[in-house]
Design an enzyme around this catalytic site. Structure first.
Site, PDB file in Angstrom:
ATOM      1  N   LYS A  42       0.841  -1.212   0.000  1.00  0.00           N
ATOM      2  CA  LYS A  42       0.000   0.000   0.000  1.00  0.00           C
ATOM      3  C   LYS A  42       0.869   1.252   0.000  1.00  0.00           C
ATOM      4  CE  LYS A  42      -4.294  -1.948   1.254  1.00  0.00           C
ATOM      5  NZ  LYS A  42      -5.576  -1.944   1.901  1.00  0.00           N
ATOM      6  N   LYS A  71      -4.916 -10.571  -6.473  1.00  0.00           N
ATOM      7  CA  LYS A  71      -6.098 -10.736  -5.623  1.00  0.00           C
ATOM      8  C   LYS A  71      -7.211  -9.782  -6.054  1.00  0.00           C
ATOM      9  CE  LYS A  71      -6.370  -8.287  -1.449  1.00  0.00           C
ATOM     10  NZ  LYS A  71      -6.810  -8.117  -0.072  1.00  0.00           N
ATOM     11  N   LYS A  82     -10.906  -4.514  -3.210  1.00  0.00           N
ATOM     12  CA  LYS A  82     -11.768  -3.328  -3.252  1.00  0.00           C
ATOM     13  C   LYS A  82     -10.999  -2.146  -3.809  1.00  0.00           C
ATOM     14  CE  LYS A  82     -13.906  -4.364   1.160  1.00  0.00           C
ATOM     15  NZ  LYS A  82     -12.694  -4.409   2.004  1.00  0.00           N
TER      16      LYS A  82
HETATM   17  N1  AQP Z   1      -9.570 -11.780  -3.126  1.00  0.00           N
HETATM   18  C1  AQP Z   1      -9.816 -12.322  -1.941  1.00  0.00           C
HETATM   19  N2  AQP Z   1      -9.926 -13.670  -1.805  1.00  0.00           N
HETATM   20  C2  AQP Z   1     -10.188 -14.222  -0.587  1.00  0.00           C
HETATM   21  N3  AQP Z   1     -10.373 -13.489   0.529  1.00  0.00           N
HETATM   22  C3  AQP Z   1     -10.282 -12.154   0.434  1.00  0.00           C
HETATM   23  N4  AQP Z   1     -10.413 -11.157   1.337  1.00  0.00           N
HETATM   24  C4  AQP Z   1     -10.216  -9.964   0.728  1.00  0.00           C
HETATM   25  N5  AQP Z   1      -9.954 -10.149  -0.568  1.00  0.00           N
HETATM   26  C5  AQP Z   1      -9.995 -11.493  -0.789  1.00  0.00           C
HETATM   27  C6  AQP Z   1     -10.757 -11.350   2.756  1.00  0.00           C
HETATM   28  O1  AQP Z   1     -11.916 -10.589   3.040  1.00  0.00           O
HETATM   29  C7  AQP Z   1     -11.871 -10.159   4.401  1.00  0.00           C
HETATM   30  C8  AQP Z   1     -12.203  -8.709   4.522  1.00  0.00           C
HETATM   31  O2  AQP Z   1     -11.248  -7.953   3.821  1.00  0.00           O
HETATM   32  P1  AQP Z   1     -10.913  -6.480   4.264  1.00  0.00           P
HETATM   33  O3  AQP Z   1     -12.127  -5.666   4.206  1.00  0.00           O
HETATM   34  O4  AQP Z   1     -10.202  -6.498   5.562  1.00  0.00           O
HETATM   35  O5  AQP Z   1      -9.936  -5.929   3.197  1.00  0.00           O
HETATM   36  P2  AQP Z   1      -8.707  -6.519   2.457  1.00  0.00           P
HETATM   37  O6  AQP Z   1      -8.256  -7.831   2.946  1.00  0.00           O
HETATM   38  O7  AQP Z   1      -7.670  -5.459   2.390  1.00  0.00           O
HETATM   39  O8  AQP Z   1      -9.438  -6.743   1.069  1.00  0.00           O
HETATM   40  P3  AQP Z   1      -9.573  -5.770  -0.112  1.00  0.00           P
HETATM   41  O9  AQP Z   1     -10.801  -6.136  -0.860  1.00  0.00           O
HETATM   42  O10 AQP Z   1      -8.321  -5.739  -0.876  1.00  0.00           O
HETATM   43  O11 AQP Z   1      -9.834  -4.362   0.555  1.00  0.00           O
HETATM   44  P4  AQP Z   1      -9.004  -3.011   0.495  1.00  0.00           P
HETATM   45  O12 AQP Z   1      -8.835  -2.761  -0.964  1.00  0.00           O
HETATM   46  O13 AQP Z   1      -9.920  -2.033   1.153  1.00  0.00           O
HETATM   47  O14 AQP Z   1      -7.732  -3.199   1.199  1.00  0.00           O
HETATM   48  C9  AQP Z   1     -10.482 -10.499   4.918  1.00  0.00           C
HETATM   49  O15 AQP Z   1     -10.564 -11.652   5.717  1.00  0.00           O
HETATM   50  C10 AQP Z   1      -9.698 -10.788   3.677  1.00  0.00           C
HETATM   51  O16 AQP Z   1      -8.667 -11.727   3.899  1.00  0.00           O
END
Ligand code: AQP
Length: 332
Positions: free
Chosen positions: A112, A195, A198
């Protein structure tokens, strides 16, 4: 009953398929077998500086979606992280137990920070995993259902729990990650080795739970596959097809080899159409329930207030012990 805790960030106007399969779906199952605490981690979301209106809207959407996927306030505790002040308090105490080098090793921060630029990345982004450790340890969680991207943060949480326990006496449960191999990393439809995320996926690469059937179908049909025609799981050479197979298998409960046999000799068209329909059929009722819940904000806020009340009881108990053990004077 063993305890479980997990959280999701309100950093978008919907969860995506990766969040759903990698984490939230397990939350629903675990409310039957565990004493479960699930939170919308709004304090984590401010590491990327959302506008106040956006944070408010997304926090409600995230909460509504959690109820809409099937979390039942009678069976588990759903709350908003910032409603329980103990999260930030414990995070500070744990940050004083964390080495700079240890925190600097976290790959999510490095990724990030590279994206925002080292100087634009806030200190909050750096200390994010320590707040996450506090979220988990406050509730004495045995298990934490997450996607594989959170594995390193879980390891830090375990290290901090062990360090605190050996320094101040047994205080925290040492939690275990609960990661389902088959869905640990759902990938971006346009970039099938990255991956689904979001914040980093393009709109074409991501399937949002609250999206309408039309765009969902279009995106699955346009998902990057390869120039071949065989529907086979092959991570190395066919990452796109493999991702779609994993999605179909997880949503239908059909093992991948059975799916491979079903589509033998048929090319990608029918396969993709079936995946698209499964995604639409899974998401549509969730979207409809979410919309209903969002239509009555007062009722939603009431559910969250009740969740916070229950969460606070556990959090206060843990914090009282932490304060005592660390040597803070009792308050009146
Ligand atoms: N692509 C993925 N496959 C499997 N699990 C996933 N998780 C996120 N992306 C995948 C799991 O979803 C839970 C919640 O995620 P988060 O809101 O904590 O954010 P994150 O892990 O940082 O996921 P994002 O979508 O990439 O969000 P941003 O962009 O906001 O950082 C977690 O348990 C995560 O492992």
């Amino acid at each position: 009953r063993p305890r479980v805790l997990s959280g999701i960030q309100p950093t978008a106007d919907s969860f995506h398929l990766g969040n759903y399969l990698g984490a939230v779906r397990q939350w629903v199952a675990m409310q039957e077998t565990h004493e479960a605490f699930y939170c919308v981690v709004d304090l984590h979301a401010i590491t990327v500086n959302p506008a106040p209106e956006e944070l408010r809207r997304r926090t409600r959407i995230a909460a509504a979606q959690l109820f809409a996927v099937g979390l039942d306030p009678e069976r588990c505790t759903v709350f908003v992280q910032s409603h329980v002040r103990e999260h930030t308090e414990l995070a500070w105490m744990l940050s004083c137990q964390t080495g700079m080098g240890e925190a600097a090793r976290m790959t999510q921060f490095k990724d990030k920070a590279a994206k925002y630029g080292e100087s634009a990345a806030g200190v909050g982004l750096f200390t994010y995993p320590i707040l996450m450790a506090a979220d988990i340890l406050l509730y004495q969680a045995d298990q934490v259902p997450v996607g594989v991207d959170q594995k390193q943060h879980l390891e830090l949480t375990r290290d901090l729990a062990q360090r605190f326990n050996s320094r101040f006496g047994q205080t925290f449960k040492v939690p275990n990650p609960y990661i389902l191999k088959e869905v640990e990393k759902i990938t971006d439809l346009q970039e099938p080795t990255a991956k689904m995320s979001k914040s980093s996926s393009s709109p074409q690469g991501i399937l949002d739970v609250l999206e309408q059937p039309g765009p969902l179908r279009k995106k699955v049909m346009r998902a990057v596959t390869d120039t071949g025609t065989e529907v086979l799981a092959d991570e190395e050479n066919k990452p796109g097809v493999t991702n779609l197979l994993r999605i179909q298998s997880a949503l239908s409960g059909t093992p991948i080899p059975e799916l491979e046999a079903r589509y033998a000799g048929q090319g990608y068209g029918t396969f993709k159409k079936d995946v698209a329909e499964l995604v639409v059929d899974t998401f549509t009722p969730i979207r409809e329930r979410t919309e209903k819940l969002l239509a009555d904000e007062a009722e939603l806020d009431k559910l969250l207030a009740a969740g916070a009340e229950r969460a606070r009881e556990v959090a206060r108990e843990t914090m009282a012990e932490v304060r005592e053990r660390m040597g803070f004077l009792p308050t009146s």
